[in-house]
Scaffold this motif. Structure first.
Motif, PDB file in Angstrom:
ATOM      1  N   LEU A 268      21.411  -3.658 -42.788  1.00  0.00           N
ATOM      2  CA  LEU A 268      21.830  -4.629 -42.088  1.00  0.00           C
ATOM      3  C   LEU A 268      20.210  -6.246 -42.131  1.00  0.00           C
ATOM      4  N   GLN A 269      19.621  -4.925 -41.579  1.00  0.00           N
ATOM      5  CA  GLN A 269      17.711  -5.153 -41.716  1.00  0.00           C
ATOM      6  C   GLN A 269      17.369  -6.368 -43.450  1.00  0.00           C
ATOM      7  N   VAL A 270      18.273  -6.229 -44.729  1.00  0.00           N
ATOM      8  CA  VAL A 270      18.244  -6.725 -46.014  1.00  0.00           C
ATOM      9  C   VAL A 270      18.832  -8.308 -45.151  1.00  0.00           C
ATOM     10  N   LYS A 271      19.959  -7.922 -44.722  1.00  0.00           N
ATOM     11  CA  LYS A 271      20.870  -9.211 -44.511  1.00  0.00           C
ATOM     12  C   LYS A 271      20.041 -10.174 -43.542  1.00  0.00           C
ATOM     13  N   ALA A 272      19.350  -9.496 -43.200  1.00  0.00           N
ATOM     14  CA  ALA A 272      18.970 -11.002 -41.787  1.00  0.00           C
ATOM     15  C   ALA A 272      17.974 -11.125 -42.682  1.00  0.00           C
ATOM     16  N   SER A 273      16.800 -10.548 -43.429  1.00  0.00           N
ATOM     17  CA  SER A 273      15.477 -10.706 -44.243  1.00  0.00           C
ATOM     18  C   SER A 273      16.024 -12.013 -45.152  1.00  0.00           C
ATOM     19  N   ASN A 274      17.206 -11.864 -45.737  1.00  0.00           N
ATOM     20  CA  ASN A 274      18.244 -12.359 -46.285  1.00  0.00           C
ATOM     21  C   ASN A 274      17.789 -14.138 -46.260  1.00  0.00           C
ATOM     22  N   ALA A 275      18.805 -13.697 -44.420  1.00  0.00           N
ATOM     23  CA  ALA A 275      18.811 -15.259 -44.134  1.00  0.00           C
ATOM     24  C   ALA A 275      17.902 -15.154 -42.982  1.00  0.00           C
ATOM     25  N   TYR A 276      17.097 -14.371 -42.796  1.00  0.00           N
ATOM     26  CA  TYR A 276      15.959 -16.216 -42.535  1.00  0.00           C
ATOM     27  C   TYR A 276      14.879 -16.515 -42.863  1.00  0.00           C
ATOM     28  N   SER A 277      13.798 -15.690 -44.586  1.00  0.00           N
ATOM     29  CA  SER A 277      13.287 -15.992 -44.694  1.00  0.00           C
ATOM     30  C   SER A 277      13.522 -16.518 -45.882  1.00  0.00           C
ATOM     31  N   ILE A 364      17.267  -1.641 -39.358  1.00  0.00           N
ATOM     32  CA  ILE A 364      15.738  -0.514 -39.335  1.00  0.00           C
ATOM     33  C   ILE A 364      15.294  -0.531 -40.062  1.00  0.00           C
ATOM     34  N   MET A 365      14.044  -1.080 -40.155  1.00  0.00           N
ATOM     35  CA  MET A 365      13.342  -0.825 -40.862  1.00  0.00           C
ATOM     36  C   MET A 365      11.739   0.440 -40.778  1.00  0.00           C
ATOM     37  N   GLY A 366      11.290   0.167 -41.698  1.00  0.00           N
ATOM     38  CA  GLY A 366      10.735   1.043 -42.030  1.00  0.00           C
ATOM     39  C   GLY A 366       8.569   1.218 -42.554  1.00  0.00           C
ATOM     40  N   HIS A 367       7.700   2.268 -42.214  1.00  0.00           N
ATOM     41  CA  HIS A 367       6.637   2.279 -43.148  1.00  0.00           C
ATOM     42  C   HIS A 367       6.859   3.723 -42.954  1.00  0.00           C
ATOM     43  N   VAL A 368       7.938   3.818 -44.028  1.00  0.00           N
ATOM     44  CA  VAL A 368       8.886   5.553 -44.319  1.00  0.00           C
ATOM     45  C   VAL A 368       7.952   6.115 -45.380  1.00  0.00           C
ATOM     46  N   GLY A 369       6.701   5.334 -46.339  1.00  0.00           N
ATOM     47  CA  GLY A 369       5.781   6.394 -46.682  1.00  0.00           C
ATOM     48  C   GLY A 369       4.704   6.959 -45.814  1.00  0.00           C
ATOM     49  N   ASP A 370       4.737   7.198 -44.215  1.00  0.00           N
ATOM     50  CA  ASP A 370       4.258   8.498 -43.094  1.00  0.00           C
ATOM     51  C   ASP A 370       5.121   8.026 -42.527  1.00  0.00           C
ATOM     52  N   GLY A 371       6.599   8.303 -42.697  1.00  0.00           N
ATOM     53  CA  GLY A 371       7.496   9.025 -42.069  1.00  0.00           C
ATOM     54  C   GLY A 371       7.606   8.559 -40.574  1.00  0.00           C
TER      55      GLY A 371
END
Length: 456
Positions: A268-277, A364-371
């Motif tokens: 969902l966040q990829v879809k939002a980023s595609n549309a917005y950016s 959902i988005m995240g700095h998942v490299g640090d959890g």
């Protein structure tokens, strides 16, 4: 049970004391004291679900001595003071639930010294991350902490900011060497020297980092700098599921691969980023970082040109705004949690199921490299049943993170929004210790009251 903050009635305030303080501040600062409604509202919370609670006035100091004078006047009359950087915090840290005076440090934006040979600099709190790095660029140096927003460095220290580079460079607590802080009595405290390490006394620097203005007002920072890398490459990699992307992240970190950022966007966040950016990313879970092919990721696409990297990372930084754009006019509840990286895949996938069962739009988005990961929940504020579902989802998200030995906030901070969870996370003895520190440094309770811990 956490509740959405409503505007305070501010009952019990001493209107005469506020009037006297504002009169004295007007004499001292003239037109640098502003009481217009629109400016006051701009200095309350504006970005997320915590309701706006404006101060009684906003004052714009130009020096540490100005801040001392403001605090002394307010202390004399028992009026709250609320530090303000750029207002990009998300948990109501800049709100004025008891009224008072907002201290906007935008005019305190100088670089006071750069010690290139020592890899550090001394700055005023109002300078922003981008402005500092522009100043440093010709010397081959940069300040690496990047929360996405072009926040002020004083605000970043006050909220113990983190961001996309934390995997390699750490957070603000790892990159601030010393602070100068105006205390509740108007005195300036210097927390440390410029030496890279010290065993002398209590670690007052880290006490102030993350205190969100509740113990003092930061008026100067000494920051650790890093050399600009000789080569930088970014990339995107789709995965068949969020779980696969998270497991690839875990393997990358455990393997010791030297990456600076590993960022996750769900479908969902990829879809939002595609549309917005205006991107054309495959609408599957994406991870910005190294590939672990065994988890089904790929194809990996490198972005080595500066223009490509800039567009990619700007889209990531704009994720909050792209999430909001999924439901124009809807309310937004931005929140975050952080868990040990070994529990990351489990926590994210359980949260995805919870979102679906809650019938909410929450990329959902995240700095998942640090959890650390974020939800941008959007909902109709006029629909009480939908608001209740959003609240309940947030409760379960925090409970899930705490059950996994995580934290209720990886980088948004406590402010007003996360106060209700501190006892469950830290325990009563730790919370009592925080209150004791608050009472010792701010006995009259004027320093950004109503945040982090309640003294009532």
């Amino acid at each position: 049970m956490v509740t959405f903050i409503e505007p305070s009635s501010r009952a019990g305030r001493d209107a005469g004391a506020i009037e006297a303080a504002l009169a004295e501040l007007t004499r001292a600062f003239g037109n640098r004291l502003v009481t217009s409604q629109i400016v006051r509202e701009q200095h309350g919370n504006t970005l997320t679900w915590v309701a706006n609670q404006p101060p009684d006035a906003v004052v714009f100091p130009q020096s540490a001595a100005d801040v001392q004078e403001i605090v002394r006047i307010c202390a004399t009359h028992g009026v709250p003071v609320i530090p303000f950087g750029t207002g990009s915090s998300l948990e109501g840290q800049v709100n004025a639930p008891h009224g008072g005076v907002s201290i906007d440090v935008r005019d305190m934006n100088r670089v006071l010294a750069v010690h290139a040979e020592d890899l550090d600099c001394v700055i005023e709190p109002g300078i922003t991350r981008k402005a500092l790095n522009e100043h440093l660029r010709d010397q081959g140096l940069f300040f690496p902490i990047d929360p996405g927003a072009d926040a002020s460095l004083g605000g970043m220290a006050a909220t113990r900011c983190s961001g996309t580079n934390a995997v390699r460079y750490g957070t603000m607590k790892d990159n601030v060497l010393s602070l100068k802080v105006v205390l509740a009595n108007g005195e300036i405290m210097t927390t440390a020297r410029r030496a890279k390490k010290s065993s002398s006394g209590y670690d007052l620097t880290r006490l102030m980092i993350g205190s969100e203005g509740t113990l003092g007002v930061i008026v100067e920072l000494t920051l650790r700098l890093s050399g600009i890398p000789e080569a930088i490459a970014s990339g995107i990699c789709p995965f068949p599921s969020v779980e696969a992307a998270c497991n690839a992240t875990i393997l990358t970190i455990q393997s010791g691969i030297p990456v600076a950022r590993i960022e996750l966007l769900d479908e969902l966040q990829v879809k939002a980023s595609n549309a917005y950016s205006r991107l054309r990313l495959p609408e599957t879970p994406m991870r910005f970082g190294e590939i672990a092919v065994e988890f089904g990721g790929g194809p990996f696409e490198w972005a080595t040109q500066a223009e490509e990297r800039t567009k990619l990372w700007q889209a990531r930084h704009d994720a909050y705004w792209s999430g909001r754009a999924l439901r124009p006019g809807a309310g937004v509840f931005a929140t975050d949690v952080c868990v040990p990286i070994s529990r990351l895949a489990e926590c994210v996938t359980a949260t995805q199921r919870d979102i679906a069962e809650s019938r909410l739009v929450a990329p959902i988005m995240g700095h998942v490299g640090d959890g650390n990961f974020h939800l941008t929940m959007t909902f109709d504020m006029a629909d009480a049943e939908e608001v209740a579902r959003a609240k309940a989802l947030h409760e379960r998200l925090v409970a899930r993170a705490l059950a996994m030995d995580g934290t209720c906030t990886g980088e948004h901070g406590v402010g007003q929004g996360k106060m209700a969870y501190l006892e469950a996370e830290h325990g009563r003895p730790a919370l009592d210790a925080m209150r004791a520190i608050k009472r010792a440094l701010d006995p009259d309770g004027i320093m950004n009251p109503g945040k982090i811990v309640s003294l009532a």
